[in-house]
Design a protein around this motif. Sequence first.
Motif: not given
Length: 239
Positions: A193, A195, A199
């Motif tokens: 996905k 982002v 992260p």
Amino acid sequence: VLLVAAGLGLAAAPAVAVVTDGFDFGGGDVPRAGEPGGPPAPVTGVPEERTIHVLEYAQTEKGRAELRRRLAPYGIGLEVETRPVAPAAVGRVFGVQFPRRARFQRHRLVLEQGVGGAVRITVGRAARPGEDASTRGLTLFEVLPDVARAVDRKDPAGTGRRLAALGYEVRWKLIVDNPARDDDPAAGPTGWKDVPAPPPGTEILSVLNAGGGNSATPQTRKLLIEVAPLGSEILESHP
């Protein structure tokens, strides 16, 4: 690597290149070598002597002759295609396509009767008069060494800051292990996905151009960087 997001609620992704190469693996007689093919059938419980490491043989003419000899008893042919590339990439292997019905895992093909078709290898060659191959066949890092110097796989955030300072625009993609594999061995290994930023607890898996490939020109300024969680199988398979 073929990314399939079964069971994750994520979009399916195309073939993707790892950081250190631009290699294309695929399956299917219809797609040309170097183009995405279908996902491989799972390879489980196959003795090692019944498989062959195609890439090990693909690097040289002598190796390709031996590969042709090893494949022949199983009715599998070998086709070698060439593409014009920059001088530094002449002789480099850029892709392997396996027959549509073959079972394989990236570079390792299961040797079995009834597969038919041919293994197709793409190799770089010197450009002929009139062919423009100034950067063709070179990896993104070879064309853009400033990008290579800015990338620290273990520091995605710092990499992003350094690339921004150099004038590059980065899109981030998170690659995750596919939990559906616990119940379905045929499920794809990963999902993904987009982002807005890498992260915490992730590491860089791939540095690609905006289209998801590993080629570039000196004018390339948009990049796609894939990150994966520390400890994930996808990182372990691409040290």
